[in-house]
Design an enzyme around this catalytic site. Structure first.
Site, PDB file in Angstrom:
ATOM      1  CG  ASP A 220      79.707  16.880 -29.174  1.00 29.20           C
ATOM      2  OD1 ASP A 220      79.433  15.812 -28.602  1.00 29.20           O
ATOM      3  OD2 ASP A 220      80.811  17.086 -29.711  1.00 29.20           O
ATOM      4  CG  HIS A 243      76.859  13.940 -31.335  1.00 25.48           C
ATOM      5  ND1 HIS A 243      78.211  14.122 -31.388  1.00 25.48           N
ATOM      6  CD2 HIS A 243      76.374  14.452 -32.491  1.00 25.48           C
ATOM      7  CE1 HIS A 243      78.550  14.721 -32.532  1.00 25.48           C
ATOM      8  NE2 HIS A 243      77.435  14.941 -33.209  1.00 25.48           N
TER       9      HIS A 243
END
Ligand SMILES: *[C@@H]1O[C@H](CO)[C@@H](O)[C@H](O)[C@H]1NC(C)=O
Ligand SMILES: *[C@@H]1O[C@H](CO)[C@@H](O)[C@H](O)[C@H]1NC(C)=O
Ligand SMILES: *[C@@H]1O[C@H](CO)[C@@H](O)[C@H](O)[C@H]1NC(C)=O
Ligand SMILES: *[C@@H]1O[C@H](CO)[C@@H](O)[C@H](O)[C@H]1NC(C)=O
Length: 395
Positions: A220, A243
């Site tokens: 993430d 991310h």
């Protein structure tokens, strides 16, 4: 003059010696002496908690010491206030999570440090072994717990984390919430690109947090910045996979604190979904972002190198007809170059009601492929640019 200097020198040396003696005299609490076993299978949680409460309860500076070896420990609460202003948790060994993932998940944090002032966490490997829980989540089962954060630092001041390695957390790796003056330096985060919700470092409701010289590979966000983060400094960080660095998601709630004065510099993004992202829900909110400097970054094969997305509304639930109330202003992008994995390398998709104001771009050089140059997209965004500008600016 000479005499005075000499005299001062003597004083300085004496002070140094005294100071060193004080530091050496710190009380040390070794987890092994309190029953911990470095065999990777005996539950050593109680011994760790006992070492903490002694170090924290010591009248003079104290060290909680974890020797080399692998220790199996469950959820731990290191709570203050402490009786001294300098507790060091020196970890030479590795911490291993219990094999039953529900044990950590129930605790919500593997290690929760709260209400302390003047704590250093030095070294250590924390392997939460999150794969079992990720599998549960990806199987679509509704009975999976959210999972635990590996290291949570809540409502504390003056905390330093040096050289910690966090591997395969169940949820976030490190969370700083409600703090002041926290330094995270030389940290390594490792989890697979497809591990869910394993943000590297999350900061919110905190001021003067510094993240330096760290390497974050995860599933993430590399660093996620939530409401109420102010005077945040991030420098010399490697991100990828993952991310990218994200301010947001903001504006989920109406009553939300703003994000102010954030500096992010010298970041290397490799194969990440985003580079520098600001993201808000398409919902009304008092939230804002004011004063951000994104500087000196190299992007390698990044999906969205520069992005502001104010239309976040997953599954079009609870916001399909709304626009974001989050006001974004004074965001500067400077000296950012490398490659975009998609054609749109720069995207400013701002709120219709509160357009982004005062965006500044200087020396941005992002390419897509040899055949097709990268492009930029702007909606409701205003600002200026100077220097090299590839793709051509749409501000
Ligand atoms: C705190 O204690 C550690 C270890 O005992 C020592 O290295 C450090 O210098 C101390 N810090 C301060 C500010 O006294
Ligand atoms: C796993 O841990 C949970 C929470 O402590 C407990 O309720 C459950 O019985 C444990 N499962 C096994 C198989 O030990
Ligand atoms: C912004 O934050 C940095 C620390 O990250 C601090 O040094 C600086 O003084 C802050 N600037 C303002 C205007 O508050
Ligand atoms: C932009 O980057 C490309 C690839 O690194 C380089 O060849 C080019 O010279 C750069 N352009 C400018 C104007 O700096």
């Amino acid at each position: 003059m000479k005499m005075t200097n000499h005299f001062l020198l003597v004083i300085t040396i004496t002070t140094t010696v005294l100071f060193t003696e004080t530091a050496v005299a710190a009380a040390t609490y070794n987890v092994d002496k309190l029953g911990a076993k470095p065999d990777g299978k005996t539950d050593s949680t109680k011994a760790f908690m006992a070492a903490w409460s002694r170090a924290c309860g010591s009248e003079k500076p104290a060290i909680m010491y974890v020797p080399k070896g692998t220790y199996m420990v469950g959820g731990m609460l290191f709570s203050g206030p402490c009786k001294n202003g300098n507790v060091t948790v020196q970890i030479d060994g590795a911490l291993k999570a219990p094999s039953n993932y529900s044990v950590l998940a129930k605790a919500q944090s593997w290690l929760l440090l709260q209400h302390v002032q003047g704590v250093n966490i030095v070294g250590g490997v924390m392997d939460a072994n999150g794969a079992g829980l990720w599998d549960c989540k990806s199987s679509g089962s509704k009975n999976c717990p959210d999972g635990a954060t590996t290291l949570s630092i809540f409502n504390s001041k003056n905390v330093n984390v040096y050289g910690l390695t966090s591997v395969n957390s169940q949820m976030f790796h490190i969370v700083v919430n409600g703090c002041r003056d926290v330094r995270v330096v030389g940290v390594t985060v490792e989890a697979p690109w497809n591990s869910p919700n394993t943000d590297g470092i999350h900061v919110q409701l905190s001021t003067r947090v510094t993240i330096l010289d760290s390497k974050i590979s995860t599933g993430d966000d590399c660093v996620s910045i939530g409401p109420g983060a102010t005077n945040l400094w991030i420098e010399n960080v490697g991100c990828g996979p993952g991310h990218g660095i994200s301010i947001g998601s903001l504006g989920k709630d109406f009553d939300e604190q703003g994000v102010k004065n954030v500096t992010v510099k010298r970041v290397n993004f490799k194969n990440t979904d985003n580079g520098f992202r600001i993201k808000s829900w398409a919902r009304s909110s008092k939230g804002f972002v004011d004063g951000v400097l994104f500087q000196n970054a190299v992007m390698t094969n990044v999906q969205n190198p520069i992005i502001i997305d104010q239309n976040y509304c997953p599954s079009h639930k609870n916001c399909p007809k709304e626009v974001s109330g989050v006001k974004i202003s004074h965001v500067k992008y400077q000296d950012i170059h490398g490659t975009s994995a998609t054609e749109v390398a720069v995207k400013f998709d701002c709120s219709k009601k509160y357009p982004c104001k005062g965006i500044k771009m200087q020396d941005v050089n992002l390419s897509f492929t040899k055949q097709a140059p990268a492009s930029a997209y702007c909606a409701n965004a205003g600002g200026t640019c100077s220097g090299v500008m590839k793709p051509t600016s749409c501000l």
